[in-house]
Design an enzyme around this catalytic site. Structure first.
Site, PDB file in Angstrom:
ATOM      1  N   ASP A 905      -5.418   4.411   3.442  1.00 61.86           N
ATOM      2  CA  ASP A 905      -4.513   3.501   4.145  1.00 61.86           C
ATOM      3  C   ASP A 905      -3.114   4.091   4.230  1.00 61.86           C
ATOM      4  OD1 ASP A 905      -6.674   1.860   4.177  1.00 61.86           O
ATOM      5  OD2 ASP A 905      -5.969   0.513   2.605  1.00 61.86           O
ATOM      6  N   LYS A 974       4.718  -8.630   1.651  1.00 60.79           N
ATOM      7  CA  LYS A 974       4.068  -7.505   2.338  1.00 60.79           C
ATOM      8  C   LYS A 974       3.878  -7.762   3.826  1.00 60.79           C
ATOM      9  CE  LYS A 974      -0.098  -4.665   2.455  1.00 60.79           C
ATOM     10  NZ  LYS A 974      -1.386  -4.308   1.816  1.00 60.79           N
ATOM     11  N   ASP A1176      -4.412   1.356  10.958  1.00 56.85           N
ATOM     12  CA  ASP A1176      -3.817   2.408  10.126  1.00 56.85           C
ATOM     13  C   ASP A1176      -4.576   2.585   8.818  1.00 56.85           C
ATOM     14  OD1 ASP A1176      -3.130   0.037   8.974  1.00 56.85           O
ATOM     15  OD2 ASP A1176      -1.014   0.494   8.688  1.00 56.85           O
TER      16      ASP A1176
END
Length: 1431
Positions: A905, A974, A1176
């Site tokens: 990641d 986050k 991603d």
């Protein structure tokens, strides 16, 4: 036997320039691309005059040319097959290998992008669609696209005579280009020929020949080879004697070289061409030439094979759905269990057999729904239950609706027939003539079923108890009907044997070779080789390709959908139990299931569909899931993408790009890029993602199935019967808010229970799909959104799903772990457990330290200590535990064949791109672009800053800070940090924070004075402030992108300016305008100066990206039910300046991360790696992780080593060259005073009338500035001097302006990381939520333990079915009303600040762009040594 003509020696004459000239003249515009197939046949009547012949043998003699031409012969040695340098990329590509391959370099090569050679299509001169007036006889009128859609529908259903009437009306309007009119005639001829071949009659044949003479030849419509091919095909159906005469007549109309194109027209079969050769033996159609069009492919039978039994696999315990939806799914999936009975082993079947099975799976959708309803009704009848009055089974109820709606539709079709035959048509007849043809395309049973399914699905998705807007329901119905119509038409056409099959369908590539040209032009005379090569290369799709047909216009959808919706309202009934007020007896009464009503929303009267309360109650118990089969994974590798609408699924037409509804610009640009070969890397990347094979992880599936059937809450599986207690009703009190709080609490419990049930229903579907596929290898076809981001098309079960979906999936192909595989398996387990911010060695050690727990979890997942349930992603953690245990127990882990995908990641990938673009050293270190011993974590850094700020507030006695002091974690901040770079708004950030706080802390205060809404507002503000202090380097790039978008969206193109200049004398004239042409309407000044320019750029893979944001006009459409005002996007609509501005920075970053992903996929494929991606997060086998990480770093470096932003600036300068934009200048600036003085002097000397526009002020200054710039660009020195001597506001600004004289767009102020608008910054949390506001219910937290029910993955269906809405963070950032607030609202919200300081005036300036921000000193090549870039 074919009659072969004698070979004639070709006259060797030289012509080489023809190739370059004609190829360069072919426009990349998709409209022109479709016109390349035109052949130079004279269209004037005299072209087709009869020729006198003495005998039939004259056919073989050399005819005189029908049209003189300057083209001569090109010898084969003069055709540069190997290196045709002056061809466009598309042509070079087709010659090279007949595919999308790029000769000379690998697909992963980052090709040089010339900003001056990007795809450009002029859309700024687009005007509103032309209209065709309705007549009493035709009964159809409206915009050209609407009438054309009716014409196409008439052809589809075989109403040739009706289609002819419409086509005559279109031709008489004289508003259609000749090429477009010819295309319509060819479609008419094709349908007419088809009808003759199915039902041959003398009158039909005679009518066709008469049509050709009267409507094409006599009216000088420019015919082409395809036109003549249809007439020849029809002539072959005539009786002997007449047949020969007609064939010779039409063949004589062709030039000698044009006749060669009969082979490529895909109209005539091999047998028909053989017949033509015998009748007209002039042309040498050899056996070899006919091989390509003969239908010689034999169907490969499915070979029986022995299958292992699946009787040991338990069933998935069904969630109580009363059979609706789940039974339909099982029926669709029953193909997998029925095939063994047929003796078919899918796994060991041949590729062709698997393709046929895949086609069966895709075709099973609507019929399974109808069968399900019928079976449920029959089951009730067998039990002796009256299904008319029963209230238990919704499926049986829908069967009753199905039967009633079928009868209603049959009656309506009879009325439509009468309306079309009426001599004079009233309003109702005209309505039926308009929507009637569309109702005939599908069988009535399918039409009825789709209407019911679409209505019920929309009702469930948008809230059955609230009512749904009428426009939503009718457009959903019409959209579903249109999709099924397309599929039905493609299927129907594929079964017709009267047309030759395209060579593409056999997988034969179009390879142009010298041998092919020799074979095709043997003895053909001057120019034949060049003509054949050009025609061969420029040919694109089949003439009847339905993939390129236009979509139904909005008016068509509205009328078709409204009729079907009104029909359903009329026939659909539900039984309702009522209590008699006097006798107290319970009675059952049939009531309408739906009603049409009106509601006032936001002050506007809105038509809505209201569902009966009894139906609403039933829908809450039985969620609707339908039309599922076409969205399942594929059993074979997806079809390669070759065109915009060719690829992916086998039977169901797909689109390579998910486009927002009504947006045509992006499709036009994409098709133009495809035509030039610029999308080859994107297509290849999608093919690579699609060809990655998958399997169900049997071990995880068994555990998940056991957990599911237990009914308990395990991991992210909600409980079957949640223990939710209703709050006690309060006693009578004087506090009016007490009861309101109780009602709110009751609703929360009901919503939580409903949410859990919905989540279980959705997971039930996913488990059924997994169970059906448990022994199969399957694939996920992918497509992209308008920014280039890739998504799997099947929405229910894919690797982008929730944790349980990812845990269920593993690669179809395995690889040995090798020397490093065990290490990366260990790191992967630590990552999915949540221990992902430690060093790689520490993560590896984490797994070693928990080996006992790993063994326990793998061996006794539900009966042991359940350590895996503590993981952040428990199901993926369980899959990793099992893989590690199996590898260790194999004896030699290095030889163990692993199928588990291991993830790598990125660290906030958007910030990684910003840091690389700006060269920000500090930002690069925070997102692991800079090498380090440990991974940096930007989320933790932000969380720490927020904690520090909260601690300071707590010390000052802030009550909210005291509550939140120990509740801020990395997880809380986050999502907001991640999406801030993609343009998340303050409101969106607040919702994200609230979701995390509620899930982690169910005991938060919940009062009117203090609730999670207040707390999340407080935290969101802190996060924004923390971000604004961290990434200063990204600010400059974001502001620059925003300023460019602002100027582009407020600009006029050179084409618009030229047109305005041409119309200027008329606009400034004081005399009334005169009409020189009855079909010409002079444009209004507002139409001439509309801001229509979208922000368009090209990503590093050469894919054009077009922002779709426009202010669409509403169109009033009268339907069966009411007058609708529907938004109908068009290229002539002005752009939405705010959305263009706010959407550009995040969309641009998305286009870069999409490029990185696809380039990485291409390179990994070249190296033999399996590859999958979730934006991603990149996946491959454990053995190949280090190789993939090297690829990821190298690809990122390749992208950012180039001057990405500088190239973008150069592209903007070239794309928007010579445009003018409207700039805002501060009234306090000294230059403004000079401009005002100039304006005052000009006002006194003005002698002409200056037209006024509400869009663009001071048009006289605009024209002066255009004249000045034109003179300055002149090559004549005198004109240049004249331009320099001109004085305009623009010239004054150039000489006197200082930095800061132009005002910054208000929307740019909120673009930077952590920026908030002034209003958001000033509002306090306690001012944002009004007590008693209905929306406050959503602000109050979910009181359930662990936040269960607050989050489901049901959103996958909402995102995936309307593909246009998938993953649009930028849209979210810029959605909302664009209406300006009134002065009172502005005062209340604090938007009126210092008027004098913000005052500005507007001037026209040449469209230039600000200097690119200077890049800081970070060297992206340092990334090569960063092992935590992706980890």
């Amino acid at each position: 036997m074919l009659v072969r003509a004698a070979r004639r020696k070709a006259r060797p004459e030289v012509l080489r320039s023809r190739f370059s000239f004609e190829q360069s003249s072919l426009s990349s515009n998709p409209i022109h691309r479709g016109r390349r197939r035109l052949i130079s046949i004279e269209a004037a009547p005299q072209t087709f005059r009869s020729r006198k012949r003495t005998s039939s043998k004259d056919a073989s003699s050399q005819p005189r040319r029908a049209m003189a031409t300057a083209v001569t012969y090109t010898g084969l040695e003069d055709i540069p097959f190997e290196t045709i340098g002056d061809m466009p990329p598309a042509t070079r590509r087709r010659i090279a290998d007949g595919s999308r391959d790029m000769p000379g370099f690998p697909h992963s090569h980052l090709r040089e992008l010339d900003p001056l050679q990007t795809v450009r299509l002029e859309a700024s001169l687009a005007h509103a669609p032309s209209r065709i007036r309705s007549g009493r006889r035709i009964g159809i009128g409206g915009q050209f696209e609407e009438v054309q859609s009716v014409f196409d529908a008439c052809l589809q259903i075989g109403r040739i005579e009706r289609a002819g009437i419409i086509l005559k009306r279109i031709a008489s309007a004289q508003q259609v280009y000749p090429e477009d009119l010819l295309a319509l005639h060819n479609r008419y001829l094709r349908a007419a020929v088809e009808e003759i071949m199915i039902n041959p009659t003398q009158s039909a044949t005679q009518n066709l020949h008469s049509w050709f003479e009267l409507e094409i030849r006599s009216k000088a419509v420019p015919a082409n080879t395809e036109t003549v091919a249809y007439m020849v095909k029809a002539s072959l159906q005539s009786p002997k004697g007449k047949r020969e005469r007609l064939v010779r007549r039409y063949m004589d109309m062709l030039e000698e070289d044009a006749a060669l194109q009969l082979l490529e027209a895909e109209v005539l079969t091999a047998h028909e061409i053989n017949s033509i050769t015998q009748i007209y033996p002039k042309y040498n159609f050899t056996d070899e030439m006919l091989e390509d069009i003969e239908m010689v492919e034999d169907e490969e039978p499915i070979s029986p094979a022995q299958l292992s039994t699946d009787s040991t696999i338990p069933d998935v315990r069904p969630t109580d759905q009363k059979g609706l939806g789940l039974k339909s799914l099982k029926k669709s999936l029953s193909l997998f269990s029925s095939l063994p009975d047929e003796g078919v082993d899918i796994a060991n079947s041949s590729p062709e057999a698997r393709r046929k099975i895949q086609a069966r799976l895709e075709e099973d959708a609507v019929s399974s729904a109808i069968d399900r309803w019928r079976e449920e009704a029959a089951h009730l009848s067998k039990m002796g239950v009256n299904s008319t009055l029963q209230t238990k089974s919704l499926g049986a109820r829908m069967w009753k609706w199905q039967l009633a709606l079928e009868e209603h539709l049959k009656e309506e079709i009879v009325k439509i027939d009468a309306s079309e035959l009426a001599a004079r048509k009233d309003t109702q007849d005209q309505e039926r003539c308009f929507y009637g043809p569309f109702l005939r395309i599908l069988p009535v049973e399918k039409l009825a079923a789709i209407t019911i399914l679409a209505c019920m699905s929309t009702l469930s998705a948008q809230g059955a108890d609230k009512g749904i807007p009428l426009s939503s329901s009718i457009l959903a119905i019409a959209g579903s009907v249109e999709d099924e119509t397309t599929f039905e038409t493609v299927q129907r056409n594929s079964k017709k044997k009267m047309w030759p099959r395209s060579k593409k369908e056999y997988g034969r590539s179009h390879i142009l070779t010298p041998e092919l040209v020799k074979k095709a032009t043997r003895g053909r005379g001057p120019g034949s080789a060049s003509r054949f090569a050009l025609q061969y290369m420029s040919k694109t799709e089949h003439a009847d390709s339905w993939s390129h047909r236009t979509q139904w216009p909005t008016a068509v959808k509205a009328k078709v959908g409204a009729f079907l919706m009104s029909s359903l309202i009329e026939v659909a009934k539900v039984p309702v139990s009522l209590t008699h007020p006097k006798t107290q007896e319970t009675m059952t009464q049939m009531q309408p299931a739906f009603s049409h009503s009106h509601q006032y929303r936001l002050g506007k009267k809105l038509g809505v569909i209201i569902a009966n309360k009894a139906l609403v109650a039933q829908l809450k118990r039985e969620p609707v899931h339908s039309l599922l089969a076409k969205h399942l994974p594929m059993l074979v590798s997806p079809e390669p993408w070759t065109e915009f609408s060719k690829g992916g699924f086998i039977s169901h037409p797909g689109k390579v790009m998910r486009i927002k509804a009504g947006d045509k610009d992006q499709r036009y640009y994409a098709e133009a890029a495809i035509g030039q070969g610029e999308m080859s890397q994107t297509f290849k990347g999608l093919d690579i993602l699609g060809k990655t094979s998958w399997r169900i992880n049997q071990e995880v599936f068994d555990v998940m199935l056991e957990a599911w059937n237990s009914g308990e809450a395990i991991a992210n599986i909600p409980p079957e019967t949640p223990d939710l207690q209703m709050p006690p009703e309060p006693e009578s009190t004087n506090d009016p808010l007490e009861r309101r709080r109780w009602i709110r609490a009751v609703k929360l419990v009901e919503n939580a229970r409903g949410g859990m049930h919905s989540q279980r229903c959705f997971q039930n579907f996913q488990l059924e799909i997994a169970r059906a596929l448990r022994n199969e290898v399957f694939y996920f076809p992918h497509n992209i959104d308008f920014r280039g981001r890739a998504y799997p098309i099947p929405p229910y079960l894919n690797h982008m799903g929730a944790d349980h979906c990812r845990g269920l999936l593993k690669f179809g192909e395995g690889k040995e772990l090798g020397n490093s595989g065990m290490k990366w398996l260990s790191i992967h387990l630590a990552n999915v457990f949540g221990y992902d911010k430690a060093s790689l060695l520490e993560r590896e050690q984490f797994t070693a330290n928990h080996m006992a727990e790993i063994y326990d979890s793998a061996s006794k997942p539900l009966n042991g200590n359940k350590w895996w349930l503590k993981a952040e992603d428990p199901w993926q953690c369980l899959a990793a535990c099992m893989e590690i245990r199996n590898a260790i127990e194999s004896g030699d882990p290095t030889r163990f064949v692993s199928h588990l995908p291991v993830h790598q990641d990125g660290t906030c990938n958007g910030l990684q791109h910003y840091a690389a673009l700006g060269g920000d050293v500090w930002g690069a270190r925070q997102v692991n672009l800079e090498p380090g011993d440990r991974p940096a974590d930007v989320y933790t850094a932000v969380a720490n800053l927020v904690k520090e700020s909260i601690a300071e507030d707590k010390a000052k006695g802030d009550a909210i800070a005291a509550i939140l002091a120990d509740k801020i974690t990395r997880k809380v901040v986050k999502q907001t940090v991640m999406t801030n770079v993609y343009g998340v708004t303050y409101v969106g950030a607040k919702a994200q924070v609230r979701k995390q706080l509620v899930a982690a802390h169910p005991d938060l205060p919940n009062t009117d004075q203090l609730n999670p809404g207040h707390l999340s507002s407080y935290v969101a503000t802190k996060i924004f402030k923390a971000l604004s202090t961290m990434f200063r380097g990204a600010h400059d790039i974001q502001y620059w992108l925003g300023e460019c978008a602002s100027r582009i969206s407020m600009s006029l193109t050179q084409e618009q300016l030229s047109r305005l200049e041409a119309e200027w004398p008329r606009l400034t004239s004081k005399s009334p305008p005169t009409k020189s042409d009855r079909n010409y309407t002079p444009p209004a000044v507002d139409d001439l100066v509309q801001f229509k320019t979208s922000v368009i750029w090209t990503n590093p893979l050469h894919m054009p990206v077009v922002q779709p944001y426009r202010n669409s006009k509403t169109k009033s459409i009268v339907t069966h039910m009411q007058k609708l005002n529907l938004s109908e996007p068009h290229r002539s609509d002005p752009v939405s300046r705010r959305k263009q501005l706010q959407g550009f920075p995040p969309n641009y970053i998305h286009s870069l991360d999409a490029t990185h992903m696809l380039l990485s996929a291409l390179r990994c494929d070249e190296l033999g790696l399996s590859f999958a991606a979730v934006h991603d997060s990149f996946w491959t086998h454990a053995k190949d992780i280090e190789t993939m990480n090297t690829v990821l770093r190298d690809t990122f470096i390749r992208i950012h080593t180039e001057d990405v932003v500088g190239r973008l600036a150069a592209e903007f300068s070239a794309r928007y060259k010579n445009g003018m934009y409207l700039a805002n200048i501060r009234v306090k600036a000294p230059v403004y005073k000079k401009i005002q003085a100039w304006r005052a002097s000009k006002e006194q000397a003005r002698s002409v009338r200056v037209p006024k526009s509400k869009h663009a002020p001071r048009l006289d200054e605009l024209m002066m500035e255009c004249e000045r710039m034109k003179l300055l660009r002149s090559s004549d020195p005198e004109e240049v001097e004249k331009g320099k001597s001109m004085v305009t506001p623009g010239s004054i600004f150039e000489t006197m302006a200082l930095e800061g004289d132009l005002t910054t767009d208000k929307d740019i102020e909120t673009l930077g990381l952590g920026d908030m608008s002034l209003r958001e910054a000033r509002l306090r949390a306690d001012q944002e939520i009004a007590v008693g506001d209905p929306t406050n219910i959503e602000e109050i937290h979910n009181p359930l333990p662990g936040g269960m029910g607050a989050e489901t993955d049901m959103d996958a269906t909402a995102e995936s079915f309307p593909e246009e809405n998938q993953d649009n963070e930028a849209d979210t950032a810029s959605e909302g009303s664009e209406k300006k607030l009134g002065k009172f609202e502005q005062r209340i919200t604090g938007q009126i600040l210092n008027r004098e300081a913000d005052a500005y005036s507007q001037i026209w300036l040449p469209l230039t762009f600000p200097p690119v921000p200077k890049k800081a000193e970070f060297d992206v090549s340092r990334l090569k040594d960063s092992k935590y870039f992706f980890s």
